[in-house]
Structure formats: structure tokens, C-alpha cells
Write an enzyme that holds these catalytic residues in place. Sequence first.
Site, PDB file in Angstrom:
ATOM      1  N   TRP A 182     -33.348  -9.784  19.545  1.00 52.64           N
ATOM      2  CA  TRP A 182     -32.790  -9.537  18.279  1.00 52.64           C
ATOM      3  C   TRP A 182     -32.581  -7.862  18.581  1.00 52.64           C
ATOM      4  CZ3 TRP A 182     -36.823 -12.470  19.681  1.00 52.64           C
ATOM      5  CH2 TRP A 182     -36.560 -14.271  18.918  1.00 52.64           C
ATOM      6  N   HIS A 237     -34.036 -12.645  11.687  1.00 57.67           N
ATOM      7  CA  HIS A 237     -34.124 -14.256  11.556  1.00 57.67           C
ATOM      8  C   HIS A 237     -34.792 -15.067  10.301  1.00 57.67           C
ATOM      9  CE1 HIS A 237     -37.708 -14.285  15.023  1.00 57.67           C
ATOM     10  NE2 HIS A 237     -37.380 -13.120  13.652  1.00 57.67           N
ATOM     11  N   ARG A 287     -28.253  -7.772  12.642  1.00 58.55           N
ATOM     12  CA  ARG A 287     -28.569  -7.634  13.171  1.00 58.55           C
ATOM     13  C   ARG A 287     -27.475  -6.738  13.972  1.00 58.55           C
ATOM     14  NH1 ARG A 287     -29.293 -13.208  16.818  1.00 58.55           N
ATOM     15  NH2 ARG A 287     -31.467 -14.410  15.311  1.00 58.55           N
ATOM     16  N   GLN A 303     -29.153 -17.971   7.844  1.00 59.23           N
ATOM     17  CA  GLN A 303     -30.011 -19.153   8.591  1.00 59.23           C
ATOM     18  C   GLN A 303     -30.659 -19.705   7.478  1.00 59.23           C
ATOM     19  OE1 GLN A 303     -32.501 -17.009  11.857  1.00 59.23           O
ATOM     20  NE2 GLN A 303     -31.364 -17.025  12.984  1.00 59.23           N
ATOM     21  N   VAL A 319     -42.102 -20.993  19.709  1.00 58.23           N
ATOM     22  CA  VAL A 319     -42.379 -21.949  19.715  1.00 58.23           C
ATOM     23  C   VAL A 319     -42.749 -22.729  21.385  1.00 58.23           C
ATOM     24  CG1 VAL A 319     -40.957 -22.776  17.899  1.00 58.23           C
ATOM     25  CG2 VAL A 319     -39.487 -22.408  20.233  1.00 58.23           C
ATOM     26  N   ALA A 370     -40.773 -26.278  14.173  1.00 55.07           N
ATOM     27  CA  ALA A 370     -40.100 -25.858  13.261  1.00 55.07           C
ATOM     28  C   ALA A 370     -38.427 -25.300  13.654  1.00 55.07           C
ATOM     29  CB  ALA A 370     -40.778 -23.718  13.064  1.00 55.07           C
TER      30      ALA A 370
HETATM   31  N1  PHE Z   1     -35.139 -17.805  15.002  1.00 56.24           N
HETATM   32  C1  PHE Z   1     -34.528 -18.409  16.074  1.00 56.24           C
HETATM   33  C2  PHE Z   1     -33.116 -17.520  15.935  1.00 56.24           C
HETATM   34  O1  PHE Z   1     -32.939 -16.888  15.280  1.00 56.24           O
HETATM   35  C3  PHE Z   1     -34.342 -19.805  15.398  1.00 56.24           C
HETATM   36  C4  PHE Z   1     -36.005 -20.479  16.296  1.00 56.24           C
HETATM   37  C5  PHE Z   1     -36.320 -21.266  14.948  1.00 56.24           C
HETATM   38  C6  PHE Z   1     -36.337 -20.946  16.646  1.00 56.24           C
HETATM   39  C7  PHE Z   1     -37.255 -21.705  14.694  1.00 56.24           C
HETATM   40  C8  PHE Z   1     -37.182 -21.854  16.979  1.00 56.24           C
HETATM   41  C9  PHE Z   1     -37.874 -22.493  15.625  1.00 56.24           C
HETATM   42  O2  PHE Z   1     -32.145 -17.599  17.428  1.00 56.24           O
END
Ligand code: PHE
Length: 344
Positions: free
Chosen positions: A159, A174, A200, A214, A257, A311
Site C-alpha cells: 500500500w 483501504h 493510494r 472499497q 487474514v 472479512a
Molecule cells: N484491504 C484489502 C486490500 O485493500 C482487501 C481485503 C479486505 C483483504 C479484507 C482481505 C480481507 O487489498
Amino acid sequence: MTGIDSKLKVLVDNGLKDLNHCSDEQAAETWHAKYLGRSGAIADLMRSIGQLDREDRPSAGQAANEAKATLEAAYLDRRGRLDESSLARRIEADRVDVTMPGRRLHDGGLHPITLTLRRILEIFRDMGFQVTEGPEVELDWYNFEALNIPAEHPARDMWDTFYVQPPSVLLRTHTSPNQARVMQRSKPPIRIVVPGRCYRYEAQDASHEWMFYQVEGLAVDAGLTMADLKGVLVAFAQRMFWPEVQCRFRCDYFPFVEPGMEMSVQCPICRGSGCRVCKMSGWIELLGAGMVHPQVLRNVGYDPDAVNGFAFGMGPERITMVKHAIDDIRLFYGNDLRFLKQFN
Ligand code: PHE
């Protein structure tokens, strides 16, 4: 006889004749100045009365006054008629044809991303998810630390960040910081979706914007499994796209995760046979997801032995592009009405 009587008679005759030819207000005004104005014919004549013999003056004056009154009355009558006919003309010109079809006013419309966001949220609401929001200017702790991405973690390279006050205040990269925010302020069971803008520090191209949306999803409860996660995501895809849409899950890595995965759907444009939009693969990657990492649960004071969660995070621009076969993400925020008008 002073001669003034015959002069007055000629003047009145001519005046009435002239007045008959006045066909608009302006001509009537000119006429009025010529006959009845301060230096008009009647006024001239009246001045000349002073040169008459004394005894002739009263009768000449009276005759002049009568002539003046005659012309004045004729003038007022004419003006009245002209006013009426010009009013009639105006009414005629302003006439409204009530049988004409109406002209539609352009009343604006919703942005394509707004439309997609509303649809996404509607689908999750139907599955029992609440909608909540969080700040765009975010703390490093929520955006990274709480999500198991410490300062020197190489995953931070995933990121590219805009800093507002380095190193602790930034524009969220995000919507995942809301996982920690929601868990901190509530107790399981949790089922929420969080739409919002993300930022970003990236070069723009056909598939990258420095600002995009998002929608984050989070469920926390006792005994949730990958099967629950997959069930929710497939149900979502079936309503967002079409009922028989195929979904593909593959391993992916996100520090917050474990296990982590990405979900792809069959390309809605070619339905899997391969086209430009899916780069001939037949699949479109839609979102990242996974089971909430035990460390993330610990970071917000939850006991990973008692509860767990799943998630996911998806990009509404991506979904809109796929649905409408749009090949350049920059079109969404270029403010070109020719593009934006097509969605309403
Ligand atoms: N936040 C991650 C992204 O921006 C996406 C994501 C969200 C992945 C929740 C796993 C669980 O790429």
C-alpha cells in the site's frame, strides 16, 4: 373674422386625418408632439392670439381651446384603441399550445459508482449486514498496526501511502481499518459492511486511480468458518451478476487474514469464453477475503479462542467496469458528462 377660425379648422381636419394613420404607439406619440406638444401646432396658434385685436382675442381663445379639446379627445381615443390591439397582439404571441408534447428537463442523475455502491449495500443488508462508515483521514495504528502490519513489515509495500502527518496520520489505503474500529466499539456477533473512499500514492493508468472506493465486510461470532465466508460471497455474486455465475477462490496473502484468498467471478462480458475485459482468462478478480487473523482479534482485545471472524474487501469501480465493459477506471472521476449520463 380673424382668419384664426379657418386656420383652426384646417388644423383639426389635418390632425384627425393624420391621427387615423397612426398605427402604433410611437406614431401616436410623434403625432401628439406635433399637434398638442409644447411647441406643437395648437400651442403656436395660441401664442399668435396675442397679436390679435383686443376684442377678437376671447372668441379666438375659446375656438383654439375647443380645437385643442377635440384633438385631445381624438388622441386619447386612438391611444386606447392602440393599447388594446397591442395587448391583443401580445396575448396572441404568448399563446400556449396546451396540446404540444412536454420538453423533458434534464434533472441530473446518480454517479455510476454511487449506483453500484447502493446495489452492493442493498444485497448485504438483505443478508443481515449493517452499514457503517469510518474516517478517510486515519491513524497508522488502524490502517496498519492493528491489522498485523507493523512499521517494518514488508507487506507495507503493498500500500503506497499518502501521509497527512507522518508517520502517524495518513489517508486510509483501504477500508480495512474499520475492522478494528468496529470491533473496538462493539461486541460480537458483528456483521457489518463499510463503504468509503481510499487513497493510494500511485501513478494513474487505465486500472489505477489514486482515489477509489472499497466496501469492507466483517463478521465476528463464535464458530464462523470459511464455508460461511464463501456462502456469503457466492450469494453476493449471484445477486450482483447473475444467478448461475461461477465463483473461483484461490489462496492469496493479506497480513490480517489467515487463511487469505481472492475471489474471481466468471467474466460477465464473455461469460467465461475469453475476451478483452478478462484478458482472455475468462475470470475477473473481484475481492480479497479471509478469516480474521488471531493477532488482529487480540489487538482489539478479543479472545481468538472464543470468537473468530471473516472479512472481505471489494472495489466498486472494478465491479462497475466489469458490469458495463468499461476499460478505463479514469473515466469515473474525469467528470465527462457524456460518460456519466449513460448510467441513468
Ligand atoms: N484491504 C484489502 C486490500 O485493500 C482487501 C481485503 C479486505 C483483504 C479484507 C482481505 C480481507 O487489498
